[in-house]
Design an enzyme around this catalytic site. Structure first.
Site, PDB file in Angstrom:
ATOM      1  N   ASN A  10       0.867  -1.188   0.000  1.00 26.37           N
ATOM      2  CA  ASN A  10       0.000   0.000   0.000  1.00 26.37           C
ATOM      3  C   ASN A  10       0.898   1.231   0.000  1.00 26.37           C
ATOM      4  O   ASN A  10       1.425   1.630   1.038  1.00 26.37           O
ATOM      5  CB  ASN A  10      -0.890  -0.041   1.252  1.00 26.37           C
ATOM      6  CG  ASN A  10      -1.791   1.176   1.365  1.00 26.37           C
ATOM      7  OD1 ASN A  10      -1.833   2.007   0.448  1.00 26.37           O
ATOM      8  ND2 ASN A  10      -2.501   1.279   2.475  1.00 26.37           N
ATOM      9  N   TRP A  11       1.059   1.802  -1.179  1.00 27.03           N
ATOM     10  CA  TRP A  11       1.979   2.950  -1.302  1.00 27.03           C
ATOM     11  C   TRP A  11       1.405   4.217  -0.677  1.00 27.03           C
ATOM     12  O   TRP A  11       2.105   5.214  -0.531  1.00 27.03           O
ATOM     13  CB  TRP A  11       2.298   3.209  -2.777  1.00 27.03           C
ATOM     14  CG  TRP A  11       3.093   2.137  -3.450  1.00 27.03           C
ATOM     15  CD1 TRP A  11       3.515   0.941  -2.909  1.00 27.03           C
ATOM     16  CD2 TRP A  11       3.577   2.155  -4.805  1.00 27.03           C
ATOM     17  NE1 TRP A  11       4.215   0.216  -3.845  1.00 27.03           N
ATOM     18  CE2 TRP A  11       4.265   0.944  -5.015  1.00 27.03           C
ATOM     19  CE3 TRP A  11       3.476   3.060  -5.850  1.00 27.03           C
ATOM     20  CZ2 TRP A  11       4.851   0.626  -6.244  1.00 27.03           C
ATOM     21  CZ3 TRP A  11       4.064   2.756  -7.072  1.00 27.03           C
ATOM     22  CH2 TRP A  11       4.755   1.550  -7.257  1.00 27.03           C
ATOM     23  N   LYS A  12       0.122   4.203  -0.357  1.00 29.51           N
ATOM     24  CA  LYS A  12      -0.547   5.388   0.201  1.00 29.51           C
ATOM     25  C   LYS A  12      -0.279   6.611  -0.696  1.00 29.51           C
ATOM     26  O   LYS A  12      -0.148   6.461  -1.915  1.00 29.51           O
ATOM     27  CB  LYS A  12      -0.124   5.604   1.658  1.00 29.51           C
ATOM     28  CG  LYS A  12      -0.352   4.333   2.492  1.00 29.51           C
ATOM     29  CD  LYS A  12      -0.253   4.537   3.972  1.00 29.51           C
ATOM     30  CE  LYS A  12      -0.530   3.216   4.684  1.00 29.51           C
ATOM     31  NZ  LYS A  12      -0.499   3.323   6.139  1.00 29.51           N
ATOM     32  N   HIS A  95      -9.870   1.209   4.063  1.00 28.16           N
ATOM     33  CA  HIS A  95      -8.661   1.408   4.874  1.00 28.16           C
ATOM     34  C   HIS A  95      -8.973   2.357   6.034  1.00 28.16           C
ATOM     35  O   HIS A  95      -9.749   3.305   5.885  1.00 28.16           O
ATOM     36  CB  HIS A  95      -7.539   1.977   4.005  1.00 28.16           C
ATOM     37  CG  HIS A  95      -6.221   1.929   4.704  1.00 28.16           C
ATOM     38  ND1 HIS A  95      -5.863   2.869   5.645  1.00 28.16           N
ATOM     39  CD2 HIS A  95      -5.207   1.034   4.642  1.00 28.16           C
ATOM     40  CE1 HIS A  95      -4.663   2.552   6.128  1.00 28.16           C
ATOM     41  NE2 HIS A  95      -4.245   1.443   5.536  1.00 28.16           N
ATOM     42  N   GLU A  97      -7.382   4.693   7.273  1.00 32.45           N
ATOM     43  CA  GLU A  97      -7.087   6.106   7.019  1.00 32.45           C
ATOM     44  C   GLU A  97      -8.239   6.770   6.266  1.00 32.45           C
ATOM     45  O   GLU A  97      -8.441   7.975   6.383  1.00 32.45           O
ATOM     46  CB  GLU A  97      -5.758   6.239   6.270  1.00 32.45           C
ATOM     47  CG  GLU A  97      -4.585   5.932   7.200  1.00 32.45           C
ATOM     48  CD  GLU A  97      -3.316   5.468   6.502  1.00 32.45           C
ATOM     49  OE1 GLU A  97      -3.222   5.560   5.263  1.00 32.45           O
ATOM     50  OE2 GLU A  97      -2.414   4.989   7.231  1.00 32.45           O
ATOM     51  N   GLU A 166      -6.254  -5.177  10.015  1.00 33.56           N
ATOM     52  CA  GLU A 166      -5.284  -4.115  10.282  1.00 33.56           C
ATOM     53  C   GLU A 166      -5.670  -3.380  11.562  1.00 33.56           C
ATOM     54  O   GLU A 166      -6.495  -2.438  11.517  1.00 33.56           O
ATOM     55  CB  GLU A 166      -5.268  -3.108   9.126  1.00 33.56           C
ATOM     56  CG  GLU A 166      -4.806  -3.699   7.811  1.00 33.56           C
ATOM     57  CD  GLU A 166      -4.104  -2.655   6.953  1.00 33.56           C
ATOM     58  OE1 GLU A 166      -2.982  -2.943   6.517  1.00 33.56           O
ATOM     59  OE2 GLU A 166      -4.645  -1.553   6.740  1.00 33.56           O
ATOM     60  N   GLY A 176       9.512   2.142  15.075  1.00 28.59           N
ATOM     61  CA  GLY A 176       9.803   1.806  16.468  1.00 28.59           C
ATOM     62  C   GLY A 176       8.996   2.621  17.464  1.00 28.59           C
ATOM     63  O   GLY A 176       9.102   2.425  18.660  1.00 28.59           O
ATOM     64  N   SER A 216       2.463  -2.230  10.154  1.00 33.10           N
ATOM     65  CA  SER A 216       3.904  -2.235  10.437  1.00 33.10           C
ATOM     66  C   SER A 216       4.577  -3.571  10.159  1.00 33.10           C
ATOM     67  O   SER A 216       5.509  -3.953  10.863  1.00 33.10           O
ATOM     68  CB  SER A 216       4.159  -1.796  11.883  1.00 33.10           C
ATOM     69  OG  SER A 216       3.564  -0.541  12.127  1.00 33.10           O
ATOM     70  N   GLY A 237       2.582  -1.086   4.383  1.00 36.56           N
ATOM     71  CA  GLY A 237       2.564   0.283   3.889  1.00 36.56           C
ATOM     72  C   GLY A 237       3.990   0.796   3.791  1.00 36.56           C
ATOM     73  O   GLY A 237       4.609   0.755   2.724  1.00 36.56           O
ATOM     74  N   GLY A 238       4.527   1.249   4.930  1.00 36.11           N
ATOM     75  CA  GLY A 238       5.868   1.828   4.951  1.00 36.11           C
ATOM     76  C   GLY A 238       6.923   0.944   4.278  1.00 36.11           C
ATOM     77  O   GLY A 238       7.738   1.440   3.483  1.00 36.11           O
TER      78      GLY A 238
HETATM   79  P1  PGA Z   1       2.160   0.233   7.623  1.00 36.84           P
HETATM   80  O1  PGA Z   1       0.790   0.442   6.813  1.00 36.84           O
HETATM   81  O2  PGA Z   1       2.748  -1.065   7.151  1.00 36.84           O
HETATM   82  O3  PGA Z   1       2.996   1.422   7.269  1.00 36.84           O
HETATM   83  O4  PGA Z   1       1.794   0.171   9.062  1.00 36.84           O
HETATM   84  C1  PGA Z   1      -0.098  -0.615   6.609  1.00 36.84           C
HETATM   85  C2  PGA Z   1      -1.398  -0.089   6.091  1.00 36.84           C
HETATM   86  O5  PGA Z   1      -1.825   0.991   6.548  1.00 36.84           O
HETATM   87  O6  PGA Z   1      -2.032  -0.691   5.212  1.00 36.84           O
END
Ligand code: PGA
Length: 257
Positions: A10-12, A95, A97, A166, A176, A216, A237-238
């Site tokens: 997920n590149w957001k 999602h 967000e 999620e 972290g 994460s 995501g990240g």
């Molecule tokens: P993250 O994002 O791996 O950066 O926590 C996951 C997501 O929001 O789908």
């Protein structure tokens, strides 16, 4: 029947078309042909067309991060499933967000229907906030989300659907800061999700629906998440923005497939 694994990045809201193209180039260099794992790149809308021209379909599939349920019309700034058809094979829906910006389960249900009508596989995100977890409401929250979001999906369509658990509190904690989820916390919810699919749609649907973990996930923790009984993949995501990390996660998933 065994479910193929799914790693969906997920590149957001990251990468201009040029940066996306460069990222795809790096991913192509570092990810070999693989089997047993579907690797999906969920890019911003503006990147999808150029990516679709450059992508090696044997290695990667494309995904969107949202869509609007209407076919067309006066919806300024929106993109419909009809427009995405043929360009993407997957779409992330619901999602957290987007839910945080006011998206409801009922609206997500309409998006699910639109995606399926246009042969786009939805990756439906569900998960609880920290407050909901602290109140012991995790399972109920997730099941309530599933109940509404899947209300118009048929048992036959469920093999097109992936459900990503999620936990909202575990998202974007890859640096972290704050809590990340442990496999012990993820496993019972993944089981509850599959039990719910079985009760609602039957045993065959429960067998074919892919359930992912997201929040994460990274090369260090992904093996533990992928080894949870019933987990079929990840929605990073990240880590999906760093090609070496994402490639490493695909490699680990391939070894486990
Ligand atoms: P993250 O994002 O791996 O950066 O926590 C996951 C997501 O929001 O789908």
């Amino acid at each position: 029947m065994s479910r193929s694994k799914l790693i969906a990045g997920n590149w957001k809201m990251n990468f201009t078309p040029h940066e996306a193209s460069l990222h795809l180039h790096h991913l192509s260099e570092h990810i070999d042909e693989h089997s047993g794992v579907d690797v999906v790149l969920c890019a911003p809308f503006v990147d999808l067309y150029s990516l679709s021209k450059e992508i090696d379909g044997n290695k990667f599939k494309l995904g969107a991060q949202n869509l609007h349920p209407a076919e067309a019309g006066p919806y300024t700034g929106e993109v419909s499933a009809a427009m995405l058809r043929g360009l993407v094979q997957y779409v992330i829906l619901g999602h957290s967000e987007r839910r945080a910006m006011g998206e409801t389960d009922e609206f997500i249900a309409q998006k699910m229907a639109a995606a399926l009508r246009h042969n786009i596989k939805p990756i439906l995100c569900v998960g609880e906030t920290l407050t909901e977890r602290e109140h012991g409401a995790t399972k109920q929250v997730v099941l309530d989300q599933l109940n509404v979001c899947l209300a118009d999906v048929t048992a036959e369509e469920m093999d097109q659907v992936a459900i990503a658990y999620e936990p909202v509190w575990a998202i974007s904690k890859g640096d972290g800061r704050g809590h990340t989820a442990t496999p012990d916390q993820v496993q019972p919810i993944v089981r509850a999700i599959r039990d719910h699919v079985k009760e609602t749609f039957g045993a065959a649907a429960a067998q074919s629906t892919r359930v992912l973990y997201g929040g994460s996930s990274n090369p260090d923790n992904c093996k533990a998440f992928l080894q949870i009984d019933g987990v079929d993949g990840l929605l990073p995501g990240g880590a999906s923005l760093k090609y070496l990390e994402f490639a490493q996660m695909v490699k680990i998933a391939t070894e486990l497939a």
